[in-house]
Design an enzyme around this catalytic site. Structure first.
Site, PDB file in Angstrom:
ATOM      1  N   THR B 298       7.186  -4.881  88.058  1.00  0.00           N
ATOM      2  CA  THR B 298       8.254  -5.070  89.035  1.00  0.00           C
ATOM      3  C   THR B 298       7.809  -4.598  90.412  1.00  0.00           C
ATOM      4  OG1 THR B 298       9.838  -4.663  87.275  1.00  0.00           O
ATOM      5  CG2 THR B 298      10.681  -4.602  89.527  1.00  0.00           C
ATOM      6  N   GLY B 299       7.171  -3.437  90.445  1.00  0.00           N
ATOM      7  CA  GLY B 299       6.658  -2.936  91.722  1.00  0.00           C
ATOM      8  C   GLY B 299       5.662  -3.899  92.328  1.00  0.00           C
ATOM      9  N   TRP B 301       5.368  -7.049  91.750  1.00  0.00           N
ATOM     10  CA  TRP B 301       6.023  -8.304  92.129  1.00  0.00           C
ATOM     11  C   TRP B 301       6.605  -8.199  93.541  1.00  0.00           C
ATOM     12  CZ3 TRP B 301      10.959  -9.964  93.435  1.00  0.00           C
ATOM     13  CH2 TRP B 301      11.181 -11.343  93.366  1.00  0.00           C
ATOM     14  N   HIS B 302       7.119  -6.994  93.870  1.00  0.00           N
ATOM     15  CA  HIS B 302       7.711  -6.840  95.201  1.00  0.00           C
ATOM     16  C   HIS B 302       6.652  -6.753  96.281  1.00  0.00           C
ATOM     17  CE1 HIS B 302      11.405  -5.943  92.974  1.00  0.00           C
ATOM     18  NE2 HIS B 302      12.009  -6.308  94.076  1.00  0.00           N
ATOM     19  N   GLY B 303       5.487  -6.249  95.932  1.00  0.00           N
ATOM     20  CA  GLY B 303       4.432  -6.149  96.933  1.00  0.00           C
ATOM     21  C   GLY B 303       3.383  -5.168  96.489  1.00  0.00           C
TER      22      GLY B 303
END
Lengths: 460, 442
Positions: B298-299, B301-303
């Protein structure tokens, strides 16, 4: 199935209408910045007249004009005045009363008591006039401001101060060749190619001895002969978001601040603002309700994308109105601080070229008697006229940790400005008789009293 | 092309809707596909790379999906998923910040979900190229989600719900979302922006808190507003897209918060990562490991920045702690849980907003007054300017407005209100456009 593909094509075609519409709409957005550049008359950019094609070279040349004495003859002339200035009262008054910007049309009324001034600066204007008419007045202001720390730096001057020495030498001894000829190829102009880089790179000032206040030093500066906080007790700052940062993070004593984000010379008289000492007042109301001794104006960054002439009309109108409401106050115009290349990338109007032009026009509003001009870019611009990237995250506003530096620079710059009440009345009364002569005579050597004395005292 | 841009509202949307409703209903999905293609073209400025990547991903999923129904589906499914996933990794890791085509994070996840659903036999592969284009790249969800379920998408591609009632509801949602984004979010962002402009090491502690709180609000209303606009646009064309935000700040635990915050992304990670890894059925240690994998992804995926990793790390730590011992006491409490949640969430956004771990540490040091509180002039100056927005932000983070809206939605009063809200938003958008500083953000 075929029908579906046909429909796909048809809807694509129909959407061409949309393409055209959006395209037409976006044309404004695309063309606006171009228009902005078009309305910059190249002839108006002083350093373009030097015939240099290279931007860096042009800026450097321009900077040379700003920092160095305007012309060799001027240097020769000023040298004696400066040296004699401090000790003898008459010489000092000479400097003070000469009106730097006397050669510009707007300020012809202001110059007063021209006789001493003439002797000092008679021949100086001519050589550089075509470049920097507006600058002359301010160049001298700035010289005076910068010469103090430079000269006085001798006590602490270390190995890094080569540029400084050169500068001060240029002012007193015209024999330094590169210094004395502003039309010389700018690269060698000030020797800033090397020393400036040294200074710029070493902005941490590890040895603490780098003292330069010339452009290109990016933040190195040791204040000398500064005023103290009490000087600002009757001061008012008018400005935009940058001044607002000063207000929030480096407030000076009892000064008042009339500033907020987005303020422009167009809106300064209309907005209602609040600060510690007043609430919900327009500038007019504030100036009518309280008497100030010094009014510092720091505007221009929000306007730099607008038409220069209309900006300057509004700016002059603002200054006039402020003068009208506060005839006893010294009005100090601050140069628009440089922006970083990042900001320039957003819009060319933030670049050094445009800001330089704007600052020249602002400087031209100064008369050296009631209206003064100080140029903070001496400390914050690098050798190319940019704010160094590590001073700002958005390329336009300083990090708050640099506000104290700005404040101490202001304190030293304004030390050159005579605030005694005597200086003012004669200016108002006697100016008109000698217009013609002052316009030619005044510019270069006009040093104000405190500056001179400070500068010369420290000469080795 | 943002939904809150003048170009979209005045040019794209009216023309598109006119074409969509004038042509016979049979062609609805076709028009949607064409419209979505044009929309993406405008959004990326007809950048060949972005369009190329879009079509490459599209055909990978399209043919991959059909092949994934065949006998040797294993040999098609995994390479296809690998290609899609690696394209995202490549862009994020090696070219991040510069070239990642708009919306790629979202549509790649949408396509992977589709392939996985086909592979598992949950849905039939889509055999109509145009339908599939509309399902994969429907313009309301193309740029920032929501990630819809493949089954729903196939359903609406065949039978959109083209009714005046749905259209009206969609219009209402669109305007409400626009209002949240333009009136609240865009302006609440000012505090944090000013903080980074002056440099966070200089701001006072109260200011740092104000910045952290307003950033949390800004992020919520920005994304919530956007998602509401997306759902509204979906309704306007007769598609029912899932809601991304389910009153997240009413949650009592961080785990619950992330079931309600960007819910479709959370669901994607649950269905396609967490559960295939074994979920919570293989013991505590394995569960924690699975959670760690999910949050690391998730981290990422955000950047790629350290800030995102720190953000994900904090959340993983909190969720793990909740799973181990915090959950029960929190769920029993009435007040403490909300204080805990708001504090945890607001603080967890700090590294997210700061971008880099170093900057996050700076902000944390100001939040906790390391080296003194500082001069509070900045806070005292800022607070009055943002007082109304803050109050509005707090109000809209509670379930109250939604309940009120539920009662008003079908009255004429609601439409009158929305009419004025709409023009107020446009005024704000248009004036922002003339501001030379925001100008170039368009």
């Amino acid at each position: 199935m075929k029908k579906r593909y046909a429909a796909f094509g048809i809807s694509l075609l129909l959407s061409l209408v949309l393409v055209v519409a959006v395209g037409a709409f976006q044309k404004d957005a695309v063309l606006a910045p171009l228009a902005l550049e078009e309305d910059m008359d190249p002839a108006e950019v002083p350093f373009r007249l030097a015939g240099d094609e290279d931007l860096k070279a042009r800026i450097e040349l321009a900077r040379q004009e700003q920092t160095a004495p305007p012309a060799p003859p001027a240097a020769e002339e000023t040298a004696p005045t400066e040296t004699t200035g401090p000790e003898t009262a008459p010489a000092a008054t000479t400097g003070m009363e000469t009106v730097p910007a006397g050669n510009t049309a707007e300020t012809t009324a202001a110059p007063t008591e021209p006789s001493p001034g003439e002797t000092a600066g008679g021949q100086t204007a001519a050589p550089t006039k075509e470049f920097d008419e507006p600058l002359n007045g301010t160049a001298s202001d700035r010289d005076s401001a910068s010469s103090r720390p430079l000269g006085s730096g001798s006590a602490v001057e270390g190995s890094g101060a080569g540029l400084d020495r050169e500068d001060s030498a240029g002012q007193t001894a015209p024999s330094v060749p590169e210094e004395s000829d502003p039309t010389a190829p700018p690269a060698q102009g000030e020797g800033s190619g090397d020393t400036g880089a040294d200074n710029g790179g070493g902005e941490t000032a590890g040895d603490g001895e780098v003292l330069s206040v010339t452009p290109g030093t990016s933040g190195e500066f040791t204040p000398e002969a500064t005023v103290d906080d009490a000087w600002f007790d009757d001061a008012l700052f008018i400005g935009d978001s940058r001044t607002d940062g000063l207000r929030l993070y480096a407030r000076i004593g009892k000064a008042d601040y009339f500033c907020n984000t987005g303020m422009t010379v167009f809106t300064a008289l209309k907005k209602s603002l609040s600060d510690n000492a007043f609430s919900n007042m327009t500038l007019e109301q504030l100036l009518q309700s309280k008497t100030y001794g010094k009014i510092l104006i720091g505007l221009g960054i929000n306007e730099c994308g607008s038409n220069l002439d209309s900006v300057m009309n509004a700016y002059a109108g603002l200054v006039d109105r402020v003068r009208e409401l506060q005839p006893g106050a010294k009005v100090i115009l601050q140069a628009v601080m440089a922006c970083s290349p990042k900001k320039e990338a957003q819009n060319r109007c933030f670049g050094p070229e445009n800001l330089f032009k704007l600052n020249n026009r602002i400087a031209a509003l100064a008369d050296g008697v009631n209206v003064f001009y100080i140029n903070v870019n001496e400390v914050f611009a690098d050798e190319n006229g940019y704010l160094p990237a590590n001073f700002s995250s958005d390329g336009c506003h300083l990090y708050a940790k640099y506000y104290p530096l700005w404040v101490s620079w202001i304190k030293s710059a304004v030390a050159a400005i005579p605030v005694s009440s005597e200086a003012e009345p004669p200016a108002a009364t006697e100016g008109e008789t000698t217009d013609g002569e002052t316009s030619a005579s005044t510019p270069a050597p006009a040093e104000t009293l405190p500056a001179e004395s400070a500068g010369t005292e420290s000469q080795p | 092309m943002q939904f809150n841009s003048i170009q979209f509202i005045f040019y794209f949307l009216p023309v598109f809707l006119a074409v969509y409703y004038i042509l016979p209903a049979n062609f609805g999905t076709t028009v949607l596909a064409a419209g979505s293609f044009l929309f993406y073209g405008f959004a990326v400025g007809w950048d060949p790379l972005a369009l190329g990547v879009l079509f490459a991903a599209f055909f990978t999923a399209f043919f991959g999906g059909m092949a994934a129904e065949s006998e040797k589906r294993r040999w098609v499914f995994w390479p296809a998923v690998f290609c899609l996933g690696m394209s995202l990794v490549f862009f994020k890791l090696f070219l991040w910040g510069i070239l990642l085509p708009v919306g790629m994070s979202f549509y790649v996840f949408q396509l992977i979900a589709y392939l996985a659903d086909v592979y598992r036999g949950k849905i039939r592969a889509e055999r109509d190229v145009i339908d599939f284009f509309a399902e994969a790249f429907l313009f309301p969800k193309l740029l920032s989600g929501p990630i819809a379920s493949s089954r729903d998408l196939q359903k609406y591609a065949r039978r959109p719900h083209r009714k005046l009632f749905t259209f009206h509801m969609g219009l209402q949602e669109f305007i409400l979302g626009l209002g949240l984004k333009v009136v609240l979010a865009n302006r609440l962002g000012g505090v944090w922006a000013q903080g980074s402009t002056v440099g966070f090491e200089q701001v006072s502690t109260p200011y740092a808190w104000l910045a952290a709180v307003t950033f949390s609000m800004r992020l919520y209303f920005d994304f919530y507003g956007y998602s509401l606009m997306a759902v509204g646009l979906g309704h306007m064309v007769g598609w029912n897209l899932p809601m991304n935000f389910l009153e997240p700040y009413s949650a009592k635990t961080v785990s619950d918060f992330y079931r309600r915050w960007h819910a479709t992304l959370g669901r994607w990670f649950r269905d396609y990562i967490y559960i295939p890894l074994g979920g919570s059925r293989r013991g505590t240690a394995r569960t924690l490991l699975n959670l760690a994998v999910v949050w690391a992804l998730t981290g990422f995926w955000h950047g790629v920045g350290g800030g995102y990793m720190m953000w994900a790390g904090i959340l993983f730590a909190l969720i793990a702690a909740e799973r181990l011992f915090l959950k029960k006491p929190l769920e029993r409490s009435r007040v403490v849980c909300h204080i805990y949640l708001v504090l945890a969430i607001v603080l967890s956004w700090v590294p997210f907003a700061a971008g880099s771990a170093g900057e996050a540490v700076t902000v944390f040091s100001r939040l906790f007054a390391v080296g003194g509180v500082g001069m509070t002039a900045d806070f005292l100056d800022c607070l009055p300017k943002y007082a109304w927005l803050l109050a509005g932000g707090v109000l809209f983070a509670t379930p109250l407005p939604r309940k009120l809206w539920g009662k008003l939605q079908k009255t004429a009063l609601a439409d009158v209100f929305l009419f004025f809200l709409f023009w107020a938003c446009l005024y704000l958008v248009a004036t922002a456009r003339q501001d030379p500083f925001i100008y170039f953000d368009f």
